[in-house]
Enzyme design. Structure first.
Site, PDB file in Angstrom:
ATOM      1  N   ASP A  81       0.835  -1.197   0.000  1.00  0.00           N
ATOM      2  CA  ASP A  81       0.000   0.000   0.000  1.00  0.00           C
ATOM      3  C   ASP A  81       0.872   1.249   0.000  1.00  0.00           C
ATOM      4  OD1 ASP A  81      -2.827   1.142   0.475  1.00  0.00           O
ATOM      5  OD2 ASP A  81      -1.553   2.228   1.894  1.00  0.00           O
TER       6      ASP A  81
ATOM      7  N   TYR B 193       2.614   9.953  -0.287  1.00  0.00           N
ATOM      8  CA  TYR B 193       3.620   9.418   0.645  1.00  0.00           C
ATOM      9  C   TYR B 193       5.054   9.698   0.159  1.00  0.00           C
ATOM     10  CZ  TYR B 193      -0.265   6.558   2.522  1.00  0.00           C
ATOM     11  OH  TYR B 193      -1.450   6.109   3.051  1.00  0.00           O
TER      12      TYR B 193
ATOM     13  N   LYS C 175      -2.772   5.731  -4.581  1.00  0.00           N
ATOM     14  CA  LYS C 175      -3.951   6.598  -4.397  1.00  0.00           C
ATOM     15  C   LYS C 175      -3.817   7.939  -5.102  1.00  0.00           C
ATOM     16  CE  LYS C 175      -4.070   4.513   0.180  1.00  0.00           C
ATOM     17  NZ  LYS C 175      -2.720   4.465   0.741  1.00  0.00           N
TER      18      LYS C 175
ATOM     19  N   HIS D 123      -7.882   8.998  -2.670  1.00  0.00           N
ATOM     20  CA  HIS D 123      -7.323   9.012  -1.307  1.00  0.00           C
ATOM     21  C   HIS D 123      -8.305   9.582  -0.276  1.00  0.00           C
ATOM     22  CE1 HIS D 123      -3.210   9.107   0.876  1.00  0.00           C
ATOM     23  NE2 HIS D 123      -4.169   8.838   1.733  1.00  0.00           N
TER      24      HIS D 123
HETATM   25  N1  LIG Z   1      -5.934   5.894   3.300  1.00  0.00           N
HETATM   26  C1  LIG Z   1      -5.460   6.674   4.244  1.00  0.00           C
HETATM   27  O1  LIG Z   1      -5.840   7.843   4.399  1.00  0.00           O
HETATM   28  C2  LIG Z   1      -4.434   6.132   5.186  1.00  0.00           C
HETATM   29  C3  LIG Z   1      -4.184   6.790   6.401  1.00  0.00           C
HETATM   30  C4  LIG Z   1      -3.245   6.247   7.252  1.00  0.00           C
HETATM   31  C5  LIG Z   1      -2.570   5.083   6.900  1.00  0.00           C
HETATM   32  N2  LIG Z   1      -2.809   4.481   5.687  1.00  0.00           N
HETATM   33  C6  LIG Z   1      -2.085   3.247   5.274  1.00  0.00           C
HETATM   34  O2  LIG Z   1      -2.172   2.306   6.342  1.00  0.00           O
HETATM   35  C7  LIG Z   1      -0.854   1.937   6.742  1.00  0.00           C
HETATM   36  C8  LIG Z   1      -0.818   1.602   8.206  1.00  0.00           C
HETATM   37  O3  LIG Z   1      -1.294   2.678   8.996  1.00  0.00           O
HETATM   38  P1  LIG Z   1      -0.334   3.554   9.942  1.00  0.00           P
HETATM   39  O4  LIG Z   1       1.044   3.569   9.398  1.00  0.00           O
HETATM   40  O5  LIG Z   1      -1.045   4.837  10.152  1.00  0.00           O
HETATM   41  O6  LIG Z   1      -0.410   2.811  11.351  1.00  0.00           O
HETATM   42  P2  LIG Z   1      -0.167   1.328  11.902  1.00  0.00           P
HETATM   43  O7  LIG Z   1       0.199   0.389  10.849  1.00  0.00           O
HETATM   44  O8  LIG Z   1      -1.347   1.055  12.767  1.00  0.00           O
HETATM   45  O9  LIG Z   1       1.056   1.573  12.866  1.00  0.00           O
HETATM   46  C9  LIG Z   1       2.347   1.837  12.384  1.00  0.00           C
HETATM   47  C10 LIG Z   1       3.251   2.080  13.582  1.00  0.00           C
HETATM   48  O10 LIG Z   1       3.249   0.903  14.398  1.00  0.00           O
HETATM   49  C11 LIG Z   1       4.578   0.460  14.647  1.00  0.00           C
HETATM   50  N3  LIG Z   1       4.514  -1.003  14.620  1.00  0.00           N
HETATM   51  C12 LIG Z   1       4.399  -1.801  13.522  1.00  0.00           C
HETATM   52  N4  LIG Z   1       4.324  -3.084  13.886  1.00  0.00           N
HETATM   53  C13 LIG Z   1       4.378  -3.106  15.248  1.00  0.00           C
HETATM   54  C14 LIG Z   1       4.360  -4.155  16.206  1.00  0.00           C
HETATM   55  N5  LIG Z   1       4.274  -5.423  15.841  1.00  0.00           N
HETATM   56  N6  LIG Z   1       4.447  -3.815  17.518  1.00  0.00           N
HETATM   57  C15 LIG Z   1       4.562  -2.524  17.905  1.00  0.00           C
HETATM   58  N7  LIG Z   1       4.591  -1.489  17.034  1.00  0.00           N
HETATM   59  C16 LIG Z   1       4.504  -1.781  15.725  1.00  0.00           C
HETATM   60  C17 LIG Z   1       5.399   1.035  13.531  1.00  0.00           C
HETATM   61  O11 LIG Z   1       6.710   1.280  13.950  1.00  0.00           O
HETATM   62  P3  LIG Z   1       7.983   0.572  13.200  1.00  0.00           P
HETATM   63  O12 LIG Z   1       7.916   0.986  11.766  1.00  0.00           O
HETATM   64  O13 LIG Z   1       9.142   1.134  13.949  1.00  0.00           O
HETATM   65  O14 LIG Z   1       7.803  -0.907  13.417  1.00  0.00           O
HETATM   66  C18 LIG Z   1       4.678   2.358  13.229  1.00  0.00           C
HETATM   67  O15 LIG Z   1       5.141   3.365  14.113  1.00  0.00           O
HETATM   68  C19 LIG Z   1      -0.025   3.155   6.354  1.00  0.00           C
HETATM   69  O16 LIG Z   1       1.337   2.884   6.355  1.00  0.00           O
HETATM   70  C20 LIG Z   1      -0.606   3.476   5.004  1.00  0.00           C
HETATM   71  O17 LIG Z   1      -0.095   2.603   4.034  1.00  0.00           O
HETATM   72  C21 LIG Z   1      -3.742   4.983   4.833  1.00  0.00           C
END
Ligand SMILES: NC(=O)c1ccc[n+]([C@@H]2O[C@H](COP(=O)([O-])OP(=O)(O)OC[C@H]3O[C@@H](n4cnc5c(N)ncnc54)[C@H](OP(=O)(O)O)[C@@H]3O)[C@@H](O)[C@H]2O)c1
Length: 332
Positions: free
Chosen positions: A47, A52, A81, A114
């Site tokens: 994704d 980004y 997106k 997006h």
């Molecule tokens: N469509 C949209 O508007 C939208 C908005 C937000 C996000 N997204 C997509 O969704 C993806 C995921 O969402 P997100 O990045 O907001 O949040 P997330 O995946 O819920 O959390 C990411 C965070 O969690 C940490 N992490 C990952 N695995 C872990 C584990 N097993 N234990 C503890 N901490 C952990 C990561 O740190 P480390 O990297 O240090 O492991 C990072 O700081 C994004 O990367 C993006 O691709 C889309």
């Protein structure tokens, strides 16, 4: 050995792995190394988004894997997106072509709008702001016209499937009523604290795949605040006692419990990590099952709590298509 991941079939007949690799806020060399690890671990749904600013790195790594004979293009399910700055009919082909070039591919497996509100077309840091720090909006956003342009990209073979992100129920219903090609997926914030049952129900009824962004509640925000000795009101889902107890019961991590919950709910989670151990850990969720009691306890954590702080985008709620007017956090 790479983990074997169950697949889900989309409404266009294509298959995607049931968990993906999120890449928001991962850039350059850090992402290049992490994506290598993610591909080695077995992630095949990736994704990204034009905003980004990491499509080029992703394209570089994928090209290398394909050239080395380790992957074929069709092994990867690539999602990107349309930026808010492209939210008008002519923006769709312009930004999709840029993404294709950045990613060095002929087609995108799933191209998402997006978000439902529009920004003026601009080059530079997201979001564009005026001298008072207010986000500059394009109030003329026309979803039906944009969707028609999205459908044309499927006709042209540049996108295999098209979908939405961050749209609310009435916005999705309007697209459904006025479309030739139905949305294949909706990507929204979805985790134990924000389960959005009504929206998920609408998607299930209409055969729209639900992709869960921020499935761990983006705990990175808390880690940064902790390091800086700052207080934060960011929700701590990993630290929730119920989540912790279920993790202990199954000898799994809290993150694995949340991702397993996501998969068992029929959502497709896309956790982001740049840490090799956590990259592997997040994929290792197919060898255990949450029982009914676990699921009910996790369901009971639903509290309509978002981890996305829209206060960053001052004034965004003034856009007629801003989807979450009830979810803007207010400062105490
Ligand atoms: N469509 C949209 O508007 C939208 C908005 C937000 C996000 N997204 C997509 O969704 C993806 C995921 O969402 P997100 O990045 O907001 O949040 P997330 O995946 O819920 O959390 C990411 C965070 O969690 C940490 N992490 C990952 N695995 C872990 C584990 N097993 N234990 C503890 N901490 C952990 C990561 O740190 P480390 O990297 O240090 O492991 C990072 O700081 C994004 O990367 C993006 O691709 C889309």
């Amino acid at each position: 050995m790479a983990t074997k991941i169950p697949t889900i079939t989309l409404n266009n007949g294509a298959k995607t792995p049931s968990i993906g690799y999120g890449t928001c806020q991962a850039l350059d060399e850090e992402l290049e190394k992490a994506l290598e690890k993610a591909l080695e671990a077995g992630y095949r749904h990736i994704d990204t988004a034009y905003v980004y600013q990491n499509e080029k790195v992703i394209g570089k790594v994928l090209k290398r894997w394909i050239n080395d004979g380790k992957l074929k293009r069709e092994d990867i399910f690539l999602v990107t997106k349309l930026p808010h700055a492209g939210n008008r009919p002519e923006g769709v082909v312009k930004y999709l072509k840029r993404s294709l070039e950045n990613l060095q591919v002929e087609y995108i497996d799933l191209y998402l709008i997006h978000g439902p509100y529009g920004l003026p077309d601009f080059e530079g840091d997201f979001p564009p702001k005026d001298s008072n720090g207010n986000i500059i909006l394009d109030m003329s956003t026309d979803h039906i016209a944009i969707w028609k342009a999205m459908e044309e990209q499927v006709d042209a073979g540049l996108a295999k499937a098209i979908g939405l992100s961050n749209f609310n129920k009435s916005q999705i219903e309007r697209i459904l009523k006025n479309s030739r090609i139905k949305p294949s997926a909706l990507q929204i914030e979805l985790h134990a604290f924000l389960q959005q049952n009504e929206l998920v129900g609408l998607c299930k009824e209409n055969n729209i795949l639900v992709i869960a962004h921020s499935p761990l509640g983006n705990p990175g925000v808390n880690k940064i605040a902790e390091k800086l000795g700052q207080k934060t009101d960011h929700p701590d889902i990993l630290g929730n006692p119920t989540v912790k107890a279920i993790a202990k019961k199954h000898s799994k991590t809290e993150a694995q419990v949340l991702l397993r919950f996501s998969v068992q709910q029929g959502w497709l989670p896309i956790p982001k990590s740049v840490n090799p151990e956590r990259i592997k850990q997040n994929l290792d969720i197919f060898g255990f099952q949450l029982d009914k009691q676990d699921v009910n306890e996790l369901k009971s954590l639903d509290a309509d709590i978002t981890v996305l702080d829209y206060r960053r985008f001052k004034g965004v709620e003034n856009h007629p298509e801003f989807p979450f007017k009830d979810r803007i956090k207010t400062k105490n």
